[in-house]
Design an enzyme around this catalytic site. Structure first.
Site, mmCIF file in Angstrom:
data_model
loop_
_atom_site.group_PDB
_atom_site.id
_atom_site.type_symbol
_atom_site.label_atom_id
_atom_site.label_comp_id
_atom_site.label_asym_id
_atom_site.label_seq_id
_atom_site.Cartn_x
_atom_site.Cartn_y
_atom_site.Cartn_z
ATOM 1 C CD GLU A 87 50.320 -1.685 35.487
ATOM 2 O OE1 GLU A 87 51.438 -2.207 35.306
ATOM 3 O OE2 GLU A 87 49.599 -1.282 34.567
ATOM 4 C CE LYS A 283 53.898 -2.732 31.909
ATOM 5 N NZ LYS A 283 52.783 -2.409 32.800
ATOM 6 C CG ASP A 299 63.565 -17.269 36.501
ATOM 7 O OD1 ASP A 299 63.384 -16.055 36.341
ATOM 8 O OD2 ASP A 299 64.689 -17.797 36.409
ATOM 9 C CG HIS A 396 44.360 2.803 34.477
ATOM 10 N ND1 HIS A 396 45.701 2.915 34.274
ATOM 11 C CD2 HIS A 396 44.033 1.562 34.056
ATOM 12 C CE1 HIS A 396 46.166 1.803 33.745
ATOM 13 N NE2 HIS A 396 45.171 0.976 33.598
HETATM 14 C C1 MEV Z 1 49.561 -1.005 31.027
HETATM 15 O O1 MEV Z 1 50.254 -1.612 32.105
HETATM 16 C C2 MEV Z 1 49.418 -1.993 29.887
HETATM 17 C C3 MEV Z 1 48.810 -1.394 28.613
HETATM 18 O O2 MEV Z 1 49.551 -0.259 28.198
HETATM 19 C C4 MEV Z 1 48.874 -2.477 27.567
HETATM 20 C C5 MEV Z 1 48.509 -2.037 26.184
HETATM 21 O O3 MEV Z 1 48.674 -0.848 25.854
HETATM 22 O O4 MEV Z 1 48.088 -2.914 25.407
HETATM 23 C C6 MEV Z 1 47.402 -0.947 28.846
#
Ligand code: MEV
Length: 443
Positions: A87, A283, A299, A396
């Protein structure tokens, strides 16, 4: 219904044979796909053999980029951190956060526990009280019989930490557990733990048979399964960053530290109360964590499964990180369960995982936990900082634009012109292509 394609004896085919069958049955242009899959084979046969050894029915390799994030200062030591991730923006964000905290004291990391867990699940028809009254004797036998397996680990400073007998018969009739804690030094320890647990299971079986105190159906224990638990809430690293609020000032990203600290704190509160936000928040943490876990041959499925269970330990899924803004100080920290190893398994067998660990100065498991925890926290800081200030699309889009320009082979001058033009416009593949064509026509 479309034709179903099945095959007997697929695993017996040669690698080329496997690819041949696949391309002829699943692709419109078999020769192109055949050549493409073969082109990703490692040029050195012995290296390819190593990769093939990690799995089954292998036909090719699936490359992912290995990036590095420099300037990670953790407990006053600086690391260059390897990250495997597909990513864009993740490595850039980790590097930016590492640089930010480098001049503000760096990351402080401490190990809160290193205990791993394994269970023997069994069904037994008898009075639990009776079993409990014999548990000291059983424990002694479990420890003794497991000695041949635990001896080496004990010599290295690890071994069995404790064994509990747990009554769960109120949930499932006659269901009990042996729940054991383990210390596995620098290894993740899955093989060690599972071997000990299977040994426990046979000791348990013979314990009832050979002990005269147990009669009739009490002699029959049904072992359901013996397996480690990937939930390791006592195998935890805590990583913290903090500084006086005014020191959060950064000309480009944090022009107003007080407002930033307040918004950041509220963003964390939201991640604590709302599972939708908590999932995305965590995430972001695992963007960094998984990348280092992968790069070092650990892992990532185990690490993620554990982390998400830990995030839900209160009964509601919640943030893994915390923030406080008190007495003029901004503090941001994470408690992360991380059962990782730096010896054994893929860590030493995968050639790049080995190099990654070397890049980190060949850390032990505790130091690797500190590094991974710091990257998780850095990633989270970078994401929430963007979210409460500029939004994430700005960063981004910059990377997206640069990737598109690379694809079109833009010159340095073209890049500058396009970047300037898109400063206040939405970047898309077609809009960049059109603008680039226009400049090229003009010039
Ligand atoms: C994107 O891969 C991860 C984010 O969405 C994490 C977040 O919102 O804190 C930018």
């Amino acid at each position: 219904m479309s034709e179903q394609k099945t095959i007997a004896g697929f695993s017996k085919l040669s690698k080329r044979g496997k690819i041949r069958w696949i391309v002829e049955n699943f692709y419109k242009d078999p020769e192109t796909v055949f050549n493409e899959l073969v082109s990703f084979w490692h040029p050195k046969e012995d290296q390819q053999k190593v990769l093939d050894g990690f799995s089954e029915n292998t036909i090719s390799n699936f490359p992912l980029p290995l990036g590095v994030a420099p300037n990670f200062m953790i407990n006053d030591k600086v690391y260059l951190v390897p990250m495997v991730i597909e990513e864009s923006s993740v490595v850039a964000a980790a590097s930016a956060a590492a640089k930010f905290w480098f001049t503000r004291g760096g990351f402080r990391a401490e190990i809160l526990g290193m205990k791993k867990i394994g269970q023997v699940h069994f069904v037994w028809k008898g009075a639990f009280e009776k079993l409990r009254s014999h548990f000291d004797l059983l424990r002694e036998q479990l420890m003794l019989n497991a000695k041949p397996i635990t001896k080496n680990m004990e010599d290295r400073g690890g071994g069995i930490a404790d064994i509990e007998l747990i009554d769960l018969s109120d949930k499932i009739p006659d269901y009990y557990q042996l729940k054991a804690g383990f210390h596995t030094c620098d290894s993740m320890g899955a093989n060690f733990i599972n071997s000990v647990l299977e040994n426990f299971a046979s000791t348990l079986t013979s314990f009832f048979i050979s002990n005269d105190q147990f009669q009739g159906q009490e002699k029959d224990v049904r072992i359901i399964m013996s397996i480690l638990s990937n939930y390791t809430p006592e195998n935890i690293v805590r990583v913290t960053v903090s500084c006086p609020i005014p020191e959060l000032y950064d000309e480009k990203t944090i022009p107003n530290p007080k407002e930033f600290a307040e918004k950041f704190y509220t963003a964390l509160q939201i991640a604590h109360v709302d599972p939708h936000r908590a999932t995305t928040h965590n995430k972001g943490i695992y963007n960094g964590v998984d990348a280092v876990v992968l790069a070092t041959g650990n892992d990532f499925r185990a690490i993620e499964a554990c982390g998400h269970t830990y995030a839900a330990r209160s009964g509601q899924y919640s943030s893994l990180s915390y923030c406080s803004v008190e007495d003029g100080t901004f503090k941001f920290w994470i408690d992360l369960p991380l059962a990782v190893g730096t010896v054994g398994g893929l860590t030493s067998a995968h050639p790049i995982a080995r190099r990654s660990l070397e890049m980190l100065g060949n850390p032990g498991a505790e130091d690797l936990m500190k590094i991974i925890g710091a990257v998780g926290l850095a990633q989270n800081f970078a994401a929430v900082r963007s979210l409460v200030t500029t939004g994430i699309q700005k960063g981004h889009m910059k990377l997206h634009l640069s990737n598109i320009l690379t694809q079109f082979g833009a010159t340095e001058a073209e890049q500058q012109q396009v970047e300037k033009y898109f400063e206040d416009k939405v970047v898309s593949y077609s809009s960049v292509r059109e603008y680039l064509e226009e400049i090229r026509k003009q010039g």
